[in-house]
Write a protein that holds these residues in place. Structure first.
Motif, short mmCIF file in Angstrom:
data_model
loop_
_atom_site.label_atom_id
_atom_site.label_comp_id
_atom_site.label_asym_id
_atom_site.label_seq_id
_atom_site.Cartn_x
_atom_site.Cartn_y
_atom_site.Cartn_z
N ALA A 129 2.21 115.89 -22.39
CA ALA A 129 0.17 116.55 -22.63
C ALA A 129 0.32 116.75 -20.79
N PRO A 145 -5.19 122.76 -17.94
CA PRO A 145 -6.47 122.70 -17.87
C PRO A 145 -7.03 122.75 -19.52
N GLN A 146 -7.81 124.18 -19.24
CA GLN A 146 -7.84 124.95 -20.25
C GLN A 146 -7.32 124.66 -21.86
N ARG A 204 -7.55 122.21 -23.42
CA ARG A 204 -8.57 121.69 -23.92
C ARG A 204 -10.08 122.34 -24.68
N SER A 205 -10.12 123.30 -24.19
CA SER A 205 -11.23 124.12 -24.52
C SER A 205 -10.21 125.25 -26.00
N THR A 214 -4.39 115.93 -30.26
CA THR A 214 -5.45 114.91 -29.71
C THR A 214 -4.94 114.60 -28.28
N GLY A 218 -4.59 117.70 -26.14
CA GLY A 218 -5.72 117.33 -25.24
C GLY A 218 -6.97 119.25 -26.02
N VAL A 219 -5.73 119.38 -26.81
CA VAL A 219 -6.48 120.26 -27.95
C VAL A 219 -7.64 120.23 -28.97
N GLN A 220 -8.69 120.57 -29.77
CA GLN A 220 -10.10 120.52 -31.03
C GLN A 220 -8.93 120.54 -31.96
#
Length: 293
Positions: A166, A171-172, A174-175, A200, A203-205
């Motif tokens: 992870a 950071p991007q 996460r979008s 999760t 960090g992804v949706q």
């Protein structure tokens, strides 16, 4: 002096009997996912495993040599490939299992063979990990069954590996909105599954609504409406992807943001066991290569 020695000898003899009695009385006791408590006189030496994640866990715990048979899908580590196969988790070969004379049979709670094997006098431990917490619990239970005191230390190393994967992502990530299809027929990894939990952690949706359950069957139109940024799918299921109604216009397909996992990678990804850190690395690599602009 003779009476003192006799007294000491008598005490030593009694202590010896007490020790032997304690050893004989000692047993291994674990409760499976049905709530059934299994008690064995000693840790099992002959094991049949009918679920790949359980097979891999036994081997990760250092007890691979105790396996005398596996299901047709257990293929890791390499040494289990030479073991006798006793059918599948859903359709176990009862006669083959009985012939292997196991001390215990490890299998999924959903298997049709549980009651049949028990009616024949075999010990069955039914376990079916669906979440990361389940996988941790199963690791502990099998560690208890196999008398491996450091089982949870192994799990902590797995968890640390997932965290490292992870942290490797920008950071991007996460979008990103992701759709993961786990098998033919449109079965997806929901947020409550171990795969969804890995997503999760990374960090992804997940586009699949948690209310739909761990591995829901998704209508192709559902994916069209969600229009994910990234699609994850195994090579066994990818054929005809663009021919699904409305899928040719998905941003993931138009932009070639589709990760197609090899059969070997898919095996790693769909088994909630000791290779979950490797699964996280496979998914992180997919996100880095296909998901980032």
């Amino acid at each position: 002096m003779r009476s003192v020695l006799t007294l000491r000898g008598w005490w030593a003899l009694c202590t010896s009997f007490l020790f032997v009695g304690a050893v004989q009385a000692a047993s291994v006791q674990v409760t499976d996912d049905r709530g059934v408590t299994l008690q064995l006189a000693q840790s099992p030496q002959r094991i049949v495993s009918l679920l790949p994640s359980l097979t891999e866990t036994v081997c990760e715990l250092g007890r691979c040599e105790r396996l005398v048979g596996v299901d047709r899908y257990s293929n890791f580590p390499a040494q289990v490939r030479s073991l006798p196969q006793a059918g599948g988790g859903i359709d176990p070969n009862i006669e083959a299992i009985v012939a292997l004379k196991p001390d215990v049979v490890l299998m999924a709670t959903s298997s049709r063979g549980v009651q049949r094997l028990e009616s024949l006098g075999l010990k069955v431990l039914a376990l079916e990990p669906r979440t990361s917490k389940d996988a941790q619990r199963v690791m502990g239970l099998l560690g208890q069954l196999l008398e491996v005191p450091d089982a949870l230390r192994i799990w902590r190393a797995i968890d640390a590996g997932v965290s490292a994967a992870a942290q490797s992502l920008p950071p991007q990530a996460r979008s990103l909105r992701v759709y993961y299809e786990v098998s033919t027929g449109g079965y997806a990894a929901g947020a409550r599954s171990f795969i969804g939990e890995l997503m999760t952690r990374l960090g992804v949706q997940n586009i699949v609504d948690p209310k739909l359950g761990p591995f829901p069957r998704i209508n192709p139109e559902y994916v069209v409406r969600a229009d994910p940024d990234l699609i994850m799918i195994g090579s066994r299921n990818v054929q005809g992807l663009e021919q699904r109604p409305g899928w040719a216009g998905l941003r993931a397909i138009r932009g070639e943001h589709v990760c197609v996992f090899t059969p070997e990678e898919s095996d790693v990804l769909v088994r909630p066991g000791p290779r979950m850190a490797e699964a996280a690395r496979v998914m992180a690599r997919c996100i880095s290569q296909k998901g980032m602009p």
